[in-house]
Design an enzyme around this catalytic site. Structure first.
Site, PDB file in Angstrom:
ATOM      1  N   ARG A  44     -26.810  65.807 -12.694  1.00  0.00           N
ATOM      2  CA  ARG A  44     -27.062  64.902 -11.559  1.00  0.00           C
ATOM      3  C   ARG A  44     -28.557  64.644 -11.338  1.00  0.00           C
ATOM      4  NH1 ARG A  44     -23.024  63.886  -7.818  1.00  0.00           N
ATOM      5  NH2 ARG A  44     -21.004  64.012  -8.817  1.00  0.00           N
ATOM      6  N   ARG A  48     -29.501  60.589  -6.420  1.00  0.00           N
ATOM      7  CA  ARG A  48     -29.995  60.445  -5.053  1.00  0.00           C
ATOM      8  C   ARG A  48     -31.162  61.312  -4.650  1.00  0.00           C
ATOM      9  NH1 ARG A  48     -24.654  61.126  -1.875  1.00  0.00           N
ATOM     10  NH2 ARG A  48     -24.572  62.724  -3.456  1.00  0.00           N
ATOM     11  N   ARG A  57     -30.818  51.224  -5.894  1.00  0.00           N
ATOM     12  CA  ARG A  57     -29.401  51.146  -5.573  1.00  0.00           C
ATOM     13  C   ARG A  57     -29.111  50.549  -4.189  1.00  0.00           C
ATOM     14  NH1 ARG A  57     -25.435  54.413  -6.107  1.00  0.00           N
ATOM     15  NH2 ARG A  57     -24.622  52.906  -4.658  1.00  0.00           N
ATOM     16  N   ASP A  93     -20.368  57.439 -14.167  1.00  0.00           N
ATOM     17  CA  ASP A  93     -19.602  58.366 -13.341  1.00  0.00           C
ATOM     18  C   ASP A  93     -18.307  58.699 -14.066  1.00  0.00           C
ATOM     19  OD1 ASP A  93     -19.651  59.590 -10.445  1.00  0.00           O
ATOM     20  OD2 ASP A  93     -17.582  59.042 -10.860  1.00  0.00           O
TER      21      ASP A  93
HETATM   22  O1  CP3 Z   1     -25.973  63.683 -13.995  1.00  0.00           O
HETATM   23  C1  CP3 Z   1     -26.372  62.537 -13.715  1.00  0.00           C
HETATM   24  O2  CP3 Z   1     -27.314  62.343 -12.952  1.00  0.00           O
HETATM   25  C2  CP3 Z   1     -25.693  61.367 -14.379  1.00  0.00           C
HETATM   26  C3  CP3 Z   1     -24.838  60.613 -13.550  1.00  0.00           C
HETATM   27  C4  CP3 Z   1     -23.569  61.233 -12.983  1.00  0.00           C
HETATM   28  C5  CP3 Z   1     -23.021  60.754 -11.777  1.00  0.00           C
HETATM   29  N1  CP3 Z   1     -21.813  61.339 -11.586  1.00  0.00           N
HETATM   30  C6  CP3 Z   1     -23.652  59.744 -10.928  1.00  0.00           C
HETATM   31  C7  CP3 Z   1     -23.252  59.666  -9.502  1.00  0.00           C
HETATM   32  C8  CP3 Z   1     -22.689  62.186 -13.498  1.00  0.00           C
HETATM   33  C9  CP3 Z   1     -22.818  63.043 -14.734  1.00  0.00           C
HETATM   34  C10 CP3 Z   1     -21.577  62.241 -12.601  1.00  0.00           C
HETATM   35  C11 CP3 Z   1     -20.401  63.093 -12.843  1.00  0.00           C
HETATM   36  C12 CP3 Z   1     -19.432  63.281 -11.759  1.00  0.00           C
HETATM   37  N2  CP3 Z   1     -18.972  62.387 -10.838  1.00  0.00           N
HETATM   38  C13 CP3 Z   1     -18.715  64.486 -11.570  1.00  0.00           C
HETATM   39  C14 CP3 Z   1     -18.870  65.700 -12.435  1.00  0.00           C
HETATM   40  C15 CP3 Z   1     -20.124  66.441 -12.122  1.00  0.00           C
HETATM   41  C16 CP3 Z   1     -20.103  67.260 -10.887  1.00  0.00           C
HETATM   42  O3  CP3 Z   1     -20.979  67.058 -10.047  1.00  0.00           O
HETATM   43  O4  CP3 Z   1     -19.224  68.125 -10.763  1.00  0.00           O
HETATM   44  C17 CP3 Z   1     -17.858  64.313 -10.477  1.00  0.00           C
HETATM   45  C18 CP3 Z   1     -16.919  65.337  -9.915  1.00  0.00           C
HETATM   46  C19 CP3 Z   1     -18.023  62.970 -10.025  1.00  0.00           C
HETATM   47  C20 CP3 Z   1     -17.303  62.298  -8.904  1.00  0.00           C
HETATM   48  C21 CP3 Z   1     -18.293  61.845  -7.904  1.00  0.00           C
HETATM   49  N3  CP3 Z   1     -19.006  60.660  -7.989  1.00  0.00           N
HETATM   50  C22 CP3 Z   1     -18.744  62.528  -6.728  1.00  0.00           C
HETATM   51  C23 CP3 Z   1     -18.213  63.837  -6.228  1.00  0.00           C
HETATM   52  C24 CP3 Z   1     -19.750  61.724  -6.145  1.00  0.00           C
HETATM   53  C25 CP3 Z   1     -20.609  62.018  -4.930  1.00  0.00           C
HETATM   54  C26 CP3 Z   1     -20.127  61.335  -3.707  1.00  0.00           C
HETATM   55  C27 CP3 Z   1     -21.151  61.421  -2.581  1.00  0.00           C
HETATM   56  O5  CP3 Z   1     -21.704  60.387  -2.239  1.00  0.00           O
HETATM   57  O6  CP3 Z   1     -21.351  62.533  -2.070  1.00  0.00           O
HETATM   58  C28 CP3 Z   1     -19.889  60.586  -6.951  1.00  0.00           C
HETATM   59  C29 CP3 Z   1     -20.851  59.489  -6.750  1.00  0.00           C
HETATM   60  C30 CP3 Z   1     -22.039  59.533  -7.644  1.00  0.00           C
HETATM   61  N4  CP3 Z   1     -21.991  59.723  -8.985  1.00  0.00           N
HETATM   62  C31 CP3 Z   1     -23.383  59.332  -7.252  1.00  0.00           C
HETATM   63  C32 CP3 Z   1     -24.157  59.394  -8.421  1.00  0.00           C
HETATM   64  C33 CP3 Z   1     -25.630  59.188  -8.548  1.00  0.00           C
HETATM   65  C34 CP3 Z   1     -23.874  59.054  -5.846  1.00  0.00           C
HETATM   66  C35 CP3 Z   1     -23.668  57.590  -5.603  1.00  0.00           C
HETATM   67  C36 CP3 Z   1     -24.620  57.080  -4.577  1.00  0.00           C
HETATM   68  O7  CP3 Z   1     -25.827  57.035  -4.843  1.00  0.00           O
HETATM   69  O8  CP3 Z   1     -24.128  56.626  -3.530  1.00  0.00           O
END
Ligand code: CP3
Length: 365
Positions: A44, A48, A57, A93
């Site tokens: 991640r 953010r 974004r 994602d």
């Molecule tokens: O690692 C990186 O920075 C690469 C990008 C990446 C994202 N999601 C971008 C993202 C990766 C590798 C993921 C994987 C992901 N997504 C997982 C597995 C990794 C982990 O953390 O366990 C899971 C379970 C998800 C599902 C998901 N998508 C969640 C739980 C969330 C967060 C929701 C929140 O706002 O709290 C997302 C959204 C997400 N994915 C964001 C990003 C940068 C935030 C989106 C935003 O900026 O609003």
């Protein structure tokens, strides 16, 4: 840039543009070796915690950003430029392949993925669309742009593992207890296995597009696998993750397998076909190495495992943790990629991450 004339003849996929980066510290360690300096990247990292990410974004929905090659490439580059990490991770994602296949899914800020019509019956599974590689063209295009921009820095592609994806689909969104998912496994095993099989196919397609486009490693995120007992993991999840990882056994790139709270599953996750086992902060790396070695009969590279919350402490405390983890990673003996035990927390100070990279780079691999 070359332009291709329009043609009615189907054009075969271009040969992979994967670069020869075998001496890159991240790849040396992921392949089980000892690079001169300890390599580090952060799960991640592209997100953010960075003001430049939030600015980019501001007016674009998450899945829209994941569908726009220039945004994917720019956000992937941001942490590489700012922190000097040893690997980039593709900005995307785990639900992107579901969205690309045409399933109704959104990412709600502060909540996570939300599914319009949860998948709960055999009819729901049978209605699931197939994922065509052409639906992922923006991802492939972004990877092409990144190979030009990244220079010597390896690029990690990724996907969610079938169990973690299934949890979102069955529950309809994020879940603390995964109760509907666990109920389906036992009460409707034929529905469960059909769903997991369909998700393995979708995951393989998502990763295949990334590998064909030239990523240097892949990571399978089974973030919620730690909710399962080892027996249930082996019965209901492992066969499908093994199918996904097995599809890339001969791809010539390291396969990282990661979950949270998976201390009891480390051996099984290595058995599923990992070259690198991701470890959260709950199990020290030397002990994780022993668990993995007992299961697969030899060492595997490990990735981890600083508690992301420790980054909110003072620098002396962080440094002590980093040195302990580096020593335990060396003791494990199979190659160590420094990382956090889970993703960067959004309120993390980016300057602490940059400082952490410098600190890790002072240590031998
Ligand atoms: O690692 C990186 O920075 C690469 C990008 C990446 C994202 N999601 C971008 C993202 C990766 C590798 C993921 C994987 C992901 N997504 C997982 C597995 C990794 C982990 O953390 O366990 C899971 C379970 C998800 C599902 C998901 N998508 C969640 C739980 C969330 C967060 C929701 C929140 O706002 O709290 C997302 C959204 C997400 N994915 C964001 C990003 C940068 C935030 C989106 C935003 O900026 O609003």
């Amino acid at each position: 840039m070359t332009t291709t004339p329009a043609t009615a003849v189907p054009v075969p996929a271009p040969p992979s543009r994967r670069r020869d980066l075998r001496d890159a510290p991240f790849l040396v360690a992921a392949n089980g070796g000892r690079p001169e300096r300890l390599p580090v990247w952060f799960m991640r990292q592209a997100g953010r915690s960075l003001p430049e990410y939030r600015e980019l974004r501001a007016d674009t929905a998450m899945l829209q950003a994941c569908d726009t090659p220039s945004m994917i490439a720019e956000i992937t580059m941001q942490p590489v430029r700012r922190h000097g990490v040893d690997a980039a991770i593709l900005f995307s994602d785990i639900v992107v392949p579901l969205h690309a296949a045409g399933m109704g899914v959104e990412i709600v800020r502060g909540t996570g993925p939300v599914v319009e019509k949860p998948v709960r019956t055999m009819a729901d599974v049978e209605r699931m669309p197939q994922l065509l590689p052409t639906a992922l063209r923006p991802v492939a295009e972004a990877i092409g742009m990144l190979l030009d921009e990244l220079g010597e820095t390896p690029l990690i592609g990724f996907a969610g593992a079938p169990f973690t994806l299934a949890s979102y689909l069955v529950e309809g969104g994020p879940s603390r207890n995964h109760e509907r998912t666990k109920a389906m496994m036992r009460a409707q095993p034929e529905v469960w296995h059909r769903l997991m099989s369909a998700l393995a196919d979708i995951t393989i397609t998502f990763l295949r597009v990334q590998v064909d486009a030239g990523v240097d490693a892949i990571q399978l995120f089974d973030s919620w696998a730690g909710a399962l007992s080892e027996a249930d993991y082996r019965r209901y999840a492992l066969p499908y993750s093994a199918r996904v990882l097995g599809a890339f056994e001969d791809a010539g790139i390291p396969r990282i397998h990661f979950g949270v709270g998976t201390g009891e599953l480390l051996g099984a996750m290595a058995e599923a076909g990992a070259d690198v086992v991701g470890v959260d902060w709950r199990v020290p790396l030397d002990e994780a190495g022993r668990r993995v070695e007992r299961a697969v009969g030899g060492p595997r590279a490990l990735q981890g495992n600083l508690d992301p919350a420790v980054l909110f402490a003072d620098r002396d405390s962080i440094e002590a943790e980093v040195r302990r983890i580096a020593a335990e990673g060396r003791a494990a003996g199979g190659g160590h990629v420094f990382n956090l035990g889970h993703g960067v927390l959004p309120s993390t100070d980016p300057d602490v991450l940059s400082w952490l990279v410098e600190l890790v780079h002072e240590l031998p691999g």
